[in-house]
Design a protein around this motif. Structure first.
Motif, PDB file in Angstrom:
ATOM      1  N   MET A   1      -3.840   9.641   1.659  1.00 30.76           N
ATOM      2  CA  MET A   1      -3.380   9.186   0.364  1.00 30.76           C
ATOM      3  C   MET A   1      -1.955   9.653   0.087  1.00 30.76           C
ATOM      4  O   MET A   1      -1.145   8.896  -0.425  1.00 30.76           O
ATOM      5  N   ASN A   2      -1.672  10.920   0.462  1.00 29.85           N
ATOM      6  CA  ASN A   2      -0.333  11.455   0.241  1.00 29.85           C
ATOM      7  C   ASN A   2       0.710  10.694   1.045  1.00 29.85           C
ATOM      8  O   ASN A   2       1.820  10.462   0.559  1.00 29.85           O
ATOM      9  N   ALA A   3       0.388  10.321   2.283  1.00 28.38           N
ATOM     10  CA  ALA A   3       1.333   9.588   3.121  1.00 28.38           C
ATOM     11  C   ALA A   3       1.669   8.229   2.511  1.00 28.38           C
ATOM     12  O   ALA A   3       2.833   7.800   2.535  1.00 28.38           O
ATOM     13  N   ILE A   4       0.684   7.583   1.933  1.00 32.13           N
ATOM     14  CA  ILE A   4       0.914   6.272   1.317  1.00 32.13           C
ATOM     15  C   ILE A   4       1.836   6.415   0.110  1.00 32.13           C
ATOM     16  O   ILE A   4       2.803   5.656  -0.048  1.00 32.13           O
ATOM     17  N   ILE A   5       1.589   7.393  -0.718  1.00 32.66           N
ATOM     18  CA  ILE A   5       2.418   7.617  -1.911  1.00 32.66           C
ATOM     19  C   ILE A   5       3.843   7.994  -1.506  1.00 32.66           C
ATOM     20  O   ILE A   5       4.819   7.491  -2.071  1.00 32.66           O
ATOM     21  N   ASN A  44      -7.035   3.271   5.995  1.00 34.66           N
ATOM     22  CA  ASN A  44      -7.764   4.426   5.437  1.00 34.66           C
ATOM     23  C   ASN A  44      -8.771   4.055   4.354  1.00 34.66           C
ATOM     24  O   ASN A  44      -9.797   4.711   4.212  1.00 34.66           O
ATOM     25  N   PHE A  45      -8.490   3.022   3.554  1.00 31.13           N
ATOM     26  CA  PHE A  45      -9.341   2.738   2.396  1.00 31.13           C
ATOM     27  C   PHE A  45      -9.982   1.357   2.438  1.00 31.13           C
ATOM     28  O   PHE A  45     -10.602   0.938   1.458  1.00 31.13           O
ATOM     29  N   GLY A  46      -9.822   0.643   3.536  1.00 28.00           N
ATOM     30  CA  GLY A  46     -10.473  -0.656   3.681  1.00 28.00           C
ATOM     31  C   GLY A  46      -9.746  -1.748   2.908  1.00 28.00           C
ATOM     32  O   GLY A  46      -8.608  -1.607   2.465  1.00 28.00           O
ATOM     33  N   LEU A  47     -10.462  -2.856   2.741  1.00 29.39           N
ATOM     34  CA  LEU A  47      -9.886  -4.041   2.128  1.00 29.39           C
ATOM     35  C   LEU A  47      -9.500  -3.801   0.667  1.00 29.39           C
ATOM     36  O   LEU A  47      -8.393  -4.155   0.241  1.00 29.39           O
ATOM     37  N   ALA A  48     -10.367  -3.189  -0.096  1.00 31.59           N
ATOM     38  CA  ALA A  48     -10.093  -2.974  -1.521  1.00 31.59           C
ATOM     39  C   ALA A  48      -8.890  -2.056  -1.713  1.00 31.59           C
ATOM     40  O   ALA A  48      -7.990  -2.343  -2.516  1.00 31.59           O
ATOM     41  N   GLY A  49      -8.854  -0.939  -0.995  1.00 30.38           N
ATOM     42  CA  GLY A  49      -7.730  -0.001  -1.102  1.00 30.38           C
ATOM     43  C   GLY A  49      -6.419  -0.626  -0.642  1.00 30.38           C
ATOM     44  O   GLY A  49      -5.364  -0.404  -1.230  1.00 30.38           O
ATOM     45  N   GLY A  50      -6.497  -1.413   0.442  1.00 26.87           N
ATOM     46  CA  GLY A  50      -5.297  -2.083   0.950  1.00 26.87           C
ATOM     47  C   GLY A  50      -4.763  -3.106  -0.024  1.00 26.87           C
ATOM     48  O   GLY A  50      -3.547  -3.227  -0.212  1.00 26.87           O
TER      49      GLY A  50
END
Length: 155
Positions: A1-5, A44-50
């Protein structure tokens, strides 16, 4: 999550830096950072997270474009960054009037080999000598007008 932010923040900062640095390098790198953040979100978070991350990236990109293209040019800082003046001059002198120059005497101010420059009644024109080479200072007669230059013959 940190890498995405972090990737999203770096992308936004690089897109903002695009205003101050010429070229598209910072914008491209910023867009790629946001794209990599979206890919990581899908992994990391699948379809919904993406999809959420992609929506956030699109909103951030739209916000940055609005700030850079609509809001910033209206501010005091933006007005200093943007060229406000316009060039009203022409790059070429006006073409000679055919009736005004045909039959007139022209003096070569450069050697005509066979093209060069002449003066007709105090005005400088680009010219072409049909008679071949003419030295600087030669007196010639205007016989016609091409697209942008006078046609001359030796007097």
């Amino acid at each position: 999550m940190n890498a995405i932010i972090i990737l999203f923040l770096i992308g936004v900062l690089l897109l903002a830096g695009e205003v101050f640095v010429p070229g598209a390098i910072l914008g491209i790198i910023g867009g790629l950072c946001m794209l990599v953040g979206c890919v990581l979100a899908f992994v990391n978070f699948g379809l919904a997270g993406g999809l959420i991350a992609t929506a956030v990236a699109v909103v951030l990109l739209g916000l940055m474009l609005y700030i850079e293209l609509i809001w910033l040019p209206k501010t005091r800082v933006g007005k200093k960054l943007i060229v406000q003046s316009a060039v009203t001059a022409t790059s070429q002198p006006p073409v000679a009037d055919l009736q005004a120059v045909v039959g007139k005497t022209a003096e070569a101010i450069t050697p005509l080999v066979p093209s060069g420059y002449v003066i007709v009644e105090g005005r400088r024109y680009e010219a072409f000598s049909q008679s071949g080479h003419a030295p600087k200072g030669a007196m010639l007669r205007v016989t016609g007008l091409d697209n942008f230059r006078l046609i001359l013959t030796k007097s």
